[in-house]
Motif scaffolding. Structure first.
Motif, PDB file in Angstrom:
ATOM      1  N   ASP A  81       0.819  -1.219   0.000  1.00 39.98           N
ATOM      2  CA  ASP A  81       0.000   0.000   0.000  1.00 39.98           C
ATOM      3  C   ASP A  81       0.853   1.270   0.000  1.00 39.98           C
ATOM      4  N   LYS A  82       2.022   1.176  -0.559  1.00 46.01           N
ATOM      5  CA  LYS A  82       2.931   2.318  -0.584  1.00 46.01           C
ATOM      6  C   LYS A  82       3.408   2.548  -2.019  1.00 46.01           C
ATOM      7  N   THR A  83       3.499   3.809  -2.408  1.00 45.15           N
ATOM      8  CA  THR A  83       4.067   4.137  -3.719  1.00 45.15           C
ATOM      9  C   THR A  83       5.570   3.935  -3.637  1.00 45.15           C
ATOM     10  N   LEU A  84       6.082   2.995  -4.412  1.00 51.11           N
ATOM     11  CA  LEU A  84       7.492   2.639  -4.285  1.00 51.11           C
ATOM     12  C   LEU A  84       8.399   3.661  -4.964  1.00 51.11           C
ATOM     13  N   THR A  85       9.523   3.936  -4.309  1.00 51.86           N
ATOM     14  CA  THR A  85      10.560   4.770  -4.915  1.00 51.86           C
ATOM     15  C   THR A  85      11.369   3.906  -5.886  1.00 51.86           C
ATOM     16  N   PRO A  86      12.147   4.519  -6.789  1.00 50.99           N
ATOM     17  CA  PRO A  86      12.993   3.721  -7.682  1.00 50.99           C
ATOM     18  C   PRO A  86      13.917   2.766  -6.916  1.00 50.99           C
ATOM     19  N   ASP A  87      14.472   3.248  -5.816  1.00 48.71           N
ATOM     20  CA  ASP A  87      15.382   2.394  -5.048  1.00 48.71           C
ATOM     21  C   ASP A  87      14.647   1.190  -4.461  1.00 48.71           C
ATOM     22  N   GLU A  88      13.411   1.388  -4.017  1.00 43.53           N
ATOM     23  CA  GLU A  88      12.628   0.277  -3.454  1.00 43.53           C
ATOM     24  C   GLU A  88      12.257  -0.733  -4.540  1.00 43.53           C
TER      25      GLU A  88
ATOM     26  N   ALA B 168      12.237 -10.317 -10.954  1.00 45.46           N
ATOM     27  CA  ALA B 168      13.475  -9.573 -10.720  1.00 45.46           C
ATOM     28  C   ALA B 168      13.666  -8.505 -11.790  1.00 45.46           C
ATOM     29  N   LEU B 169      13.567  -8.911 -13.067  1.00 43.31           N
ATOM     30  CA  LEU B 169      13.799  -7.961 -14.146  1.00 43.31           C
ATOM     31  C   LEU B 169      12.672  -6.932 -14.255  1.00 43.31           C
ATOM     32  N   LYS B 170      11.458  -7.370 -13.931  1.00 42.53           N
ATOM     33  CA  LYS B 170      10.320  -6.438 -13.943  1.00 42.53           C
ATOM     34  C   LYS B 170      10.564  -5.298 -12.946  1.00 42.53           C
ATOM     35  N   HIS B 171      10.980  -5.650 -11.741  1.00 42.31           N
ATOM     36  CA  HIS B 171      11.203  -4.624 -10.706  1.00 42.31           C
ATOM     37  C   HIS B 171      12.420  -3.756 -11.022  1.00 42.31           C
ATOM     38  N   ALA B 172      13.511  -4.393 -11.460  1.00 37.84           N
ATOM     39  CA  ALA B 172      14.727  -3.626 -11.755  1.00 37.84           C
ATOM     40  C   ALA B 172      14.504  -2.664 -12.913  1.00 37.84           C
ATOM     41  N   ASN B 173      13.817  -3.115 -13.944  1.00 34.90           N
ATOM     42  CA  ASN B 173      13.560  -2.247 -15.096  1.00 34.90           C
ATOM     43  C   ASN B 173      12.576  -1.133 -14.764  1.00 34.90           C
ATOM     44  N   LYS B 174      11.653  -1.402 -13.837  1.00 35.51           N
ATOM     45  CA  LYS B 174      10.731  -0.359 -13.393  1.00 35.51           C
ATOM     46  C   LYS B 174      11.512   0.769 -12.705  1.00 35.51           C
ATOM     47  N   ALA B 175      12.532   0.394 -11.940  1.00 26.79           N
ATOM     48  CA  ALA B 175      13.372   1.395 -11.279  1.00 26.79           C
ATOM     49  C   ALA B 175      14.064   2.273 -12.321  1.00 26.79           C
ATOM     50  N   ILE B 176      14.582   1.655 -13.399  1.00 28.26           N
ATOM     51  CA  ILE B 176      15.240   2.405 -14.462  1.00 28.26           C
ATOM     52  C   ILE B 176      14.254   3.305 -15.190  1.00 28.26           C
ATOM     53  N   GLU B 177      13.031   2.811 -15.381  1.00 30.47           N
ATOM     54  CA  GLU B 177      11.988   3.603 -16.038  1.00 30.47           C
ATOM     55  C   GLU B 177      11.667   4.864 -15.234  1.00 30.47           C
ATOM     56  N   LEU B 178      11.591   4.701 -13.918  1.00 27.66           N
ATOM     57  CA  LEU B 178      11.267   5.836 -13.054  1.00 27.66           C
ATOM     58  C   LEU B 178      12.444   6.801 -12.895  1.00 27.66           C
ATOM     59  N   MET B 179      13.671   6.290 -12.962  1.00 30.76           N
ATOM     60  CA  MET B 179      14.852   7.123 -12.743  1.00 30.76           C
ATOM     61  C   MET B 179      15.913   6.821 -13.797  1.00 30.76           C
ATOM     62  N   PRO B 180      15.668   7.213 -15.040  1.00 32.24           N
ATOM     63  CA  PRO B 180      16.656   6.935 -16.090  1.00 32.24           C
ATOM     64  C   PRO B 180      17.834   7.898 -15.997  1.00 32.24           C
ATOM     65  N   MET B 181      18.955   7.521 -16.585  1.00 37.80           N
ATOM     66  CA  MET B 181      20.136   8.378 -16.603  1.00 37.80           C
ATOM     67  C   MET B 181      19.837   9.697 -17.299  1.00 37.80           C
ATOM     68  N   SER B 182      18.980   9.655 -18.302  1.00 39.13           N
ATOM     69  CA  SER B 182      18.658  10.881 -19.037  1.00 39.13           C
ATOM     70  C   SER B 182      17.906  11.882 -18.169  1.00 39.13           C
ATOM     71  N   LYS B 183      17.235  11.383 -17.146  1.00 38.44           N
ATOM     72  CA  LYS B 183      16.488  12.261 -16.248  1.00 38.44           C
ATOM     73  C   LYS B 183      17.358  12.778 -15.116  1.00 38.44           C
ATOM     74  N   ASP B 184      18.274  11.942 -14.634  1.00 45.69           N
ATOM     75  CA  ASP B 184      19.094  12.324 -13.483  1.00 45.69           C
ATOM     76  C   ASP B 184      20.427  11.589 -13.560  1.00 45.69           C
ATOM     77  N   ALA B 185      21.497  12.349 -13.827  1.00 44.42           N
ATOM     78  CA  ALA B 185      22.813  11.729 -13.992  1.00 44.42           C
ATOM     79  C   ALA B 185      23.410  11.273 -12.668  1.00 44.42           C
ATOM     80  N   VAL B 186      22.870  11.731 -11.548  1.00 41.40           N
ATOM     81  CA  VAL B 186      23.389  11.322 -10.238  1.00 41.40           C
ATOM     82  C   VAL B 186      22.686  10.052  -9.766  1.00 41.40           C
ATOM     83  N   ASP B 187      21.373  10.146  -9.563  1.00 36.39           N
ATOM     84  CA  ASP B 187      20.629   8.999  -9.043  1.00 36.39           C
ATOM     85  C   ASP B 187      20.315   7.965 -10.120  1.00 36.39           C
TER      86      ASP B 187
END
Length: 880
Positions: free
Chosen positions: A759-766, A783-802
């Protein structure tokens, strides 16, 4: 009936002390001195075969209990002091009803005699004053105040070492007073204003006396003179001494500044400790050449200048920066609070308010923040601080609290504006006010400083200087309490919420308080960004408060803070770095644009997040160099260097940050990460952790890293003792290849994680962390579904740090699934860009022990590895 054998009998007849008289085991040689509080005899110690000085209380005072008590106090106070610049006391006793003590006999001249000879040079005077400060520092550390520092009480021995004697008027804090209120024990001419007027005194009174002696050594005359004691007292309390340079050549502005500070009539702006004055004296650059040689050298230099100027043109020779008519550089030091500790926030708020008003003036360049505060805490003198910060002027002030009528608190604000080049006080004023008048005082103070520095105010600047942040003193009090909480730790949920409470109270009282809205926005965006509360409502509140600040703001200062709040909203809550930068530009367009704060925010809010690393690095380096004692700036620059894999520089600046704030967990943890990434060195990483044990309260913060180090070093017994959570116990078994046992705990860890995130909106790290757990369990799809979702939410093009963090999650998913070619491709994406995480860590990580044997990893080592990486790879795997 009186017992005449009792040594305390005060009625016995006087027994004269003459040559040959035995006093205990001391044989009197001759009388060598006498004063109001004692007679001094030279004597021979028959037991230790040495000469001593015996000091006796005069006969007529021996019958007075107060005098006897005071004399005994002197002996006890002096006896506890062991220092090369203090005459040591050997023994305390009594002879025929007369108290005495034995002290070392020093052969030499009194400083009074030396001054009278008129042969002291400037270096001599400075050196002797240093030694006085050394001795007094020891006494003051022992809670002993001398109260009669004067040249006659200072002996210079045959080795030119200075010794302080006669603690006959010493006052020990915490003991009963031995004088009636208003008594003025001491020697007029060397006494402080507070001592003369019978007020309570402390160690700062001794430092005033040192200032008098320094002035006298330099000029041959006292700073405060008169035909009688009344005239001298009037001079001490009301007159300003003539500049030292009027009577002595070779006296620099720095030395004059030291004299001025020591002789300040208000003890709160005088030197606060002897070691502070000592530090300033040690930093002096004293001219030791003869005046004739110096003059000849000066004429020679001037002749060279004239020749060169004639050849090249005089205008080209002048350093434009030195003779510039540009902005005056002013350092604002934190205002001192002379009241209870719970009023520190008020002094801090006053400092911030003056800084804010002065920053609005384009003709001024204001330096403040942690660097100035740290220098002041370290006891640096104003001249030294000014040089370190590269400023022309320094503003110093103190806040005093007084009881007014009907118990109301009155505030006394004592200010002084000091010219760094010669130490002169350009302007000073004492404001006696109440909370209701404090806003007028702030405006008046800022305006006067601006005028003194020749700043010409535009209409908008005048509004900023004269404007009020709020019309409510109660709202302002809540506001500065909030800023105090925030400044204690801007990364702590506890302090962020305390600050929120104060700012909300401020706007409840004054709904037009623009700056309170700005900081409310900042607090909400921090709560969101650091995942203390990443809800949509917190995000909305941050935007709402920033807009409200802009709506109710009435001057450019309010606009500046409103746009800055909006910039941090876009940065933290939307990760829209283009809009963050646009808001940042608006925030600073009224204030001369590029100052330290602008460089900092531009680097962190925009450049590095957009992947413009070289520009971000240059911006942050400017800030780190301009604020060498600002803990946050030093650590943030170190962090940037770590991400950019500039490891040497990162190590240097992390060490600086730790020295400035040895209780900061994150500085140690990042430095430990550095040694693992850079040198694959677990020993150095562990040393960093162990060096922090007695400095950080919550050592549980280290648990995860300590477990990682145990695993890297193969110390599974230590790991077994530390492992508490399901995931930690799973690692224990996994790293020992006990896969069945590990699977049980990974399953439990996954179940626990899903329950916590339900019941929580997950952060990319979560999303990424959960993907790793599925991969450990062999569930490839999830595994790949969750990991790729993290990349979708926080791509390098959006944020070069995180944006590199989701890539690491996907990398580990492929490692756990045994898909090493895919893992190699993901690893290369991380190694090819600035990121925390390097080949060095992979070579140590128990999770990657099989992956590093894959040929793809060998290629990564060849292409991206440093000398440490290549050496360890060869040891573990074989030739590259």
């Amino acid at each position: 009936m009186v017992n005449h054998e009792d040594n305390n009998d005060l009625t016995r007849s006087h027994v004269p002390i003459t040559k040959g008289t035995m006093v205990s085991h001391y044989r009197i040689i001759e009388k060598i001195g006498a004063g109001g509080m004692g007679e001094v005899f030279l004597a021979e110690d028959s037991q230790l075969d040495r000469k001593v000085a015996l000091k006796f209380l005069p006969q007529h005072l021996s019958q007075d209990q107060d005098s006897r008590s005071r004399f005994t106090r002197e002996a006890k106070a002096a006896a506890k002091l062991d220092h090369p610049n203090i005459v040591p006391v050997y023994e305390v006793g009594e002879f025929n009803g007369r108290p005495f003590f034995a002290m070392a006999h020093i052969e030499g001249q009194s400083l009074k005699e030396v001054i009278k000879e008129g042969k002291l040079t400037v270096p001599d005077a400075v050196e002797y004053t240093k030694q006085i400060c050394e001795g007094l520092h020891k006494a003051h550390e022992s809670s002993v105040v001398h109260r009669d520092i004067k040249p006659a009480n200072i002996i210079i021995d045959k080795d030119n070492k200075l010794r302080i004697l006669d603690f006959g008027l010493a006052s020990v804090r915490g003991e009963e007073k031995l004088t009636q209120t208003g008594s003025t024990l001491g020697t007029v001419g060397y006494m402080s204003p507070e001592q003369i007027t019978g007020k309570n005194i402390d160690h700062r009174s001794d430092l005033f006396s040192v200032g008098v002696i320094l002035y006298e050594m330099l000029t041959g005359r006292r700073p405060f003179e008169g035909d009688n004691d009344v005239a001298i007292v009037n001079a001490i309390t009301n007159s300003t001494p003539e500049p030292v340079a009027r009577f002595k050549s070779g006296v620099t502005g720095e030395l004059q500044q030291i004299v001025n500070k020591a002789l300040a009539k208000d003890s709160s702006i005088r030197y606060q400790h002897a070691d502070g004055m000592l530090a300033d004296l040690k930093s002096l650059s004293i001219e030791t050449k003869s005046p004739e040689k110096s003059r000849r050298a000066l004429w020679f230099v001037l002749a060279i200048i004239v020749i060169i100027a004639g050849y090249f043109g005089f205008n080209q020779l002048i350093d434009e920066q030195v003779f510039s008519s540009g902005p005056k550089r002013l350092a604002v030091l934190p205002f001192d609070n002379s009241g209870e500790a719970d009023k520190d926030y008020f002094a801090s708020g006053m400092t911030d308010e003056i800084i804010t008003k002065l920053t609005a003036i384009e003709d001024l360049k204001i330096i403040a923040g942690q660097s100035a505060a740290r220098m002041k805490e370290e006891g640096m003198g104003v001249s030294q601080i000014g040089k370190e910060l590269g400023v022309d002027y320094v503003l110093d002030a103190s806040v005093h609290w007084q009881e007014g009528s009907a118990g109301a608190k009155r505030i006394k604000l004592v200010t002084r504006l000091i010219k760094v080049s010669d130490g002169s006080i350009l302007w000073g004023k004492s404001y006696d006010t109440t909370m209701t008048e404090i806003f007028d005082i702030q405006s008046d103070m800022a305006a006067r400083i601006a005028r003194q520095l020749g700043a010409v105010l535009t209409a908008q600047e005048k509004i900023a200087v004269e404007g009020r942040t709020t019309n409510s003193d109660e709202a302002w009090d809540y506001y500065i309490q909030g800023t105090n909480y925030y400044s204690q730790d801007p990364y702590s949920e506890k302090y962020l919420r305390l600050a929120l409470e104060m700012f909300n109270r401020a706007i409840e009282i004054d709904s037009t308080f623009a700056r309170a809205y700005s900081l409310l926005s900042d607090m909400y965006s921090r709560l969101f960004f650091y995942s203390f509360d990443a809800s949509d409502s917190i995000k909305s509140l941050s935007r709402e408060m920033a807009n409200k600040a802009l709506e109710v703001g009435t001057d450019h200062t309010s606009d500046n803070q409103g746009y800055e709040a909006l910039a941090t909203y876009y940065y933290r809550c939307e990760r829209d770095y283009e809009k963050a930068f646009e808001s940042l530009e608006k925030a600073y367009e009224y204030f001369g644009g590029k100052n330290n704060r602008w460089y900092h925010w531009n680097a962190f809010l925009y450049l590095r997040r957009m992947g413009r690393w070289d520009e971000a690095y240059e911006h942050m380096k400017i800030v780190a160099e301009m604020e060498p004692r600002n803990f946050h700036m030093q650590r943030e620059f170190a962090h940037m260097c770590l991400i950019m894999r500039k490891y040497d520089e990162a190590e240097q600046f992390f060490r600086k940050a730790i020295k400035l704030r040895p209780d900061s967990f994150r500085s140690y943890s990042l430095l430990a990460d550095l040694y693992l990434d850079w040198q694959s060195d677990t020993k150095k990483a562990r040393e960093v952790i162990e060096s922090s044990w007695n400095k950080i309260e919550d050592t549980a913060l280290w648990d995860d890293l300590m477990i990682t180090l145990d695993g890297m070093e193969g110390d599974f017994e230590a790991l077994r003792k530390r492992a508490k959570s399901y995931s930690q116990k799973a690692l224990l078994y996994d790293w020992q290849d006990l896969t069945d046992s590990a699977a049980i705990y990974w399953d439990s860890a996954l179940f626990e994680s899903r329950e916590q995130l339900k019941d929580k909106t997950l952060t990319p790290d979560e999303w990424g962390s959960t993907g790793r757990l599925y991969a450990r369990m062999g569930n490839r799809d999830e595994a790949l579904k969750h990991a790729n979702k993290a990349i979708e939410l926080m791509p390098m093009s959006k944020d070069a740090v995180d944006g590199t963090e989701p890539l690491k999650h996907l990398f580990y998913c492929y490692v756990f699934l045994g898909e090493y070619e895919n893992a190699t491709n993901q690893a290369e994406k991380v190694f090819a860009v600035p990121a925390i995480g390097d080949i060095g860590y992979c070579l140590l990580d128990p999770d990657t022990r099989e992956f590093i044997k894959h040929p793809g990893f060998a290629r990564l080592v060849r292409e991206y590895g440093n000398e440490y990486h290549k050496r360890l790879y060869t040891e573990k795997v074989g030739q590259l």
